[in-house]
Design an enzyme around this catalytic site. Structure first.
Site, PDB file in Angstrom:
ATOM      1  N   HIS A   1       0.811  -1.214   0.000  1.00 49.13           N
ATOM      2  CA  HIS A   1       0.000   0.000   0.000  1.00 49.13           C
ATOM      3  C   HIS A   1       0.848   1.269   0.000  1.00 49.13           C
ATOM      4  O   HIS A   1       0.450   2.280  -0.587  1.00 49.13           O
ATOM      5  CB  HIS A   1      -0.974  -0.017   1.187  1.00 49.13           C
ATOM      6  CG  HIS A   1      -2.041  -1.060   1.023  1.00 49.13           C
ATOM      7  ND1 HIS A   1      -2.706  -1.626   2.072  1.00 49.13           N
ATOM      8  CD2 HIS A   1      -2.543  -1.642  -0.091  1.00 49.13           C
ATOM      9  CE1 HIS A   1      -3.580  -2.509   1.619  1.00 49.13           C
ATOM     10  NE2 HIS A   1      -3.496  -2.537   0.310  1.00 49.13           N
TER      11      HIS A   1
ATOM     12  N   HIS B   1      -8.142  -7.353  -8.181  1.00 46.21           N
ATOM     13  CA  HIS B   1      -8.534  -8.176  -7.027  1.00 46.21           C
ATOM     14  C   HIS B   1      -8.657  -7.216  -5.848  1.00 46.21           C
ATOM     15  O   HIS B   1      -7.709  -7.023  -5.082  1.00 46.21           O
ATOM     16  CB  HIS B   1      -7.485  -9.249  -6.725  1.00 46.21           C
ATOM     17  CG  HIS B   1      -7.309 -10.263  -7.819  1.00 46.21           C
ATOM     18  ND1 HIS B   1      -6.744  -9.970  -9.027  1.00 46.21           N
ATOM     19  CD2 HIS B   1      -7.632 -11.584  -7.871  1.00 46.21           C
ATOM     20  CE1 HIS B   1      -6.725 -11.067  -9.786  1.00 46.21           C
ATOM     21  NE2 HIS B   1      -7.260 -12.052  -9.099  1.00 46.21           N
TER      22      HIS B   1
ATOM     23  N   SER C   1      -6.665  -1.408  -0.936  1.00 46.95           N
ATOM     24  CA  SER C   1      -6.230  -0.712  -2.149  1.00 46.95           C
ATOM     25  C   SER C   1      -7.315   0.182  -2.778  1.00 46.95           C
ATOM     26  O   SER C   1      -7.008   1.328  -3.148  1.00 46.95           O
ATOM     27  CB  SER C   1      -5.684  -1.709  -3.167  1.00 46.95           C
ATOM     28  OG  SER C   1      -6.585  -2.768  -3.395  1.00 46.95           O
TER      29      SER C   1
ATOM     30  N   GLU D   1     -14.014  -7.698  -7.938  1.00 43.75           N
ATOM     31  CA  GLU D   1     -13.976  -8.528  -6.731  1.00 43.75           C
ATOM     32  C   GLU D   1     -14.988  -9.651  -6.907  1.00 43.75           C
ATOM     33  O   GLU D   1     -16.168  -9.397  -7.115  1.00 43.75           O
ATOM     34  CB  GLU D   1     -14.283  -7.660  -5.498  1.00 43.75           C
ATOM     35  CG  GLU D   1     -14.446  -8.421  -4.209  1.00 43.75           C
ATOM     36  CD  GLU D   1     -13.292  -9.374  -3.861  1.00 43.75           C
ATOM     37  OE1 GLU D   1     -12.140  -8.916  -3.819  1.00 43.75           O
ATOM     38  OE2 GLU D   1     -13.561 -10.567  -3.648  1.00 43.75           O
TER      39      GLU D   1
ATOM     40  N   ASP E   1     -14.277 -11.708 -12.797  1.00 45.04           N
ATOM     41  CA  ASP E   1     -12.935 -12.220 -12.619  1.00 45.04           C
ATOM     42  C   ASP E   1     -11.914 -11.145 -12.993  1.00 45.04           C
ATOM     43  O   ASP E   1     -11.975 -10.561 -14.082  1.00 45.04           O
ATOM     44  CB  ASP E   1     -12.769 -13.455 -13.518  1.00 45.04           C
ATOM     45  CG  ASP E   1     -11.373 -14.019 -13.434  1.00 45.04           C
ATOM     46  OD1 ASP E   1     -11.088 -14.732 -12.473  1.00 45.04           O
ATOM     47  OD2 ASP E   1     -10.552 -13.709 -14.319  1.00 45.04           O
ATOM     48  N   GLY E   2     -10.978 -10.909 -12.097  1.00 43.38           N
ATOM     49  CA  GLY E   2     -10.000  -9.841 -12.295  1.00 43.38           C
ATOM     50  C   GLY E   2      -9.080 -10.083 -13.480  1.00 43.38           C
ATOM     51  O   GLY E   2      -8.682  -9.143 -14.174  1.00 43.38           O
TER      52      GLY E   2
ATOM     53  N   ASP F   1      -3.530  -8.128  -7.542  1.00 42.24           N
ATOM     54  CA  ASP F   1      -3.208  -8.539  -6.170  1.00 42.24           C
ATOM     55  C   ASP F   1      -4.020  -9.785  -5.808  1.00 42.24           C
ATOM     56  O   ASP F   1      -4.925  -9.731  -4.973  1.00 42.24           O
ATOM     57  CB  ASP F   1      -3.539  -7.361  -5.236  1.00 42.24           C
ATOM     58  CG  ASP F   1      -3.213  -7.652  -3.791  1.00 42.24           C
ATOM     59  OD1 ASP F   1      -2.405  -8.559  -3.519  1.00 42.24           O
ATOM     60  OD2 ASP F   1      -3.769  -6.944  -2.919  1.00 42.24           O
TER      61      ASP F   1
END
Ligand SMILES: C[S@@+](CC[C@H](N)C(=O)[O-])C[C@H]1O[C@@H](n2cnc3c(N)ncnc32)[C@H](O)[C@@H]1O
Length: 268
Positions: free
Chosen positions: A3, A26, A88, A106, A131-132, A153
């Protein structure tokens, strides 16, 4: 670590006036309740962000972390001293200017609901329950800006996550060559992250920087001994900035075996 570096990457985008767009593949829930049962049961945060929050906000050795820690302290303050830690999406959202945007993905239904609720009054942020990795193909390059950042991530719950991550970095760069990509990875032992970085190198990827923090020598593959952030196409002099961020973090993380390293895997 992730971060603090992410905040620096978004701040680098803010140096130019033209709008930018961030894709968080994500995203998580956005805000984590550190006084809630889940965080209390492990108590892990006390040896991480907890140590940093116990410091003097104006301590000169923490200057490289100030932008990130300022946001974290501001959120704690806004919640009447209750400990909510920004993930994030919340960090990025707080750094957006008019015209900038954030897209979050997400998959977990509950986390997705929390994220949607968190940003329901913020038109600059959109939340997708998709789906990311697929979002990289579907949403890059961004339609709303010519500059931007993709943060990848994943939870690393699947054995082949490093393979998916390498493919995602390659795909994101092919679709959005001028964009910055940041990809988080765990360091349990050395071999898997090395293989991941080699795969990118062998695929002809250039301009790759890694920032890694290990709490102890990564010898026991059963433990999370450290983590890294791969930055593809980093902003100008981000290597120096990443070094100063890790140097500021190092004395507060782990015990006395903590090591920090910023390296060019492949130069520009
Ligand atoms: C490490 S957490 C994200 C933390 C967040 N990026 C942050 O820094 O605050 C990973 C998240 O990815 C979600 N997830 C898992 N698989 C996914 C997928 N294929 N696409 C999108 N999200 C996924 C999980 O539900 C989890 O919330």
């Amino acid at each position: 670590m992730k971060h603090a570096l992410l905040t620096a990457l978004v701040n680098a985008l803010r140096r130019k006036s033209t709008p930018f767009s961030v894709l968080d593949t994500h995203a998580g829930t956005g805000l984590y309740d550190l006084s809630g049962p889940q965080a209390q049961s492990t108590g892990e945060w006390r040896d991480g962000i907890g140590r940093l929050l116990d410091t003097d906000p104006d301590a000169p050795d923490l200057a490289p972390l100030q932008s990130w820690l300022g946001i974290v302290r501001g959120i704690i303050h806004a919640h009447d001293g209750k400990l909510f830690y920004p993930g994030s999406p919340e960090l990025i959202a707080r750094l957006l200017r008019p015209g900038d945007s954030l897209t979050c993905c997400e998959l977990h239904p509950e986390d997705q609901r929390s994220l949607k609720a968190l940003f329901r009054h913020n038109p600059a942020v959109s939340v997708h329950g998709r789906d990311g990795y697929q979002a990289i193909t579907a949403l890059l390059p961004p339609r709303t800006a010519k500059r931007g950042l993709t943060i990848i991530d994943p939870p690393f719950e699947q054995r082949d996550e490093f393979t998916h991550l390498a493919a995602a970095v390659i795909e994101a760069r092919a679709r959005f060559p001028g964009g910055i990509i940041a990809a988080w990875y765990p360091i349990k032992h050395r071999a898997p992250p090395r293989a991941f970085l080699h795969a990118l190198k062998d695929a002809g990827q250039r301009n790759l920087l890694t920032a890694e923090l290990t709490l102890r020598p990564p010898l026991d593959p059963g433990r999370l001994n450290g983590c890294g952030l791969l930055v593809a196409g980093p902003p100008y002099r981000f290597d120096e900035e990443a070094r100063s961020i890790l140097d500021a973090l190092r004395p507060y993380m782990g015990e006395d075996e903590t090591e920090a390293d910023v390296e060019w895997v492949v130069p520009e």
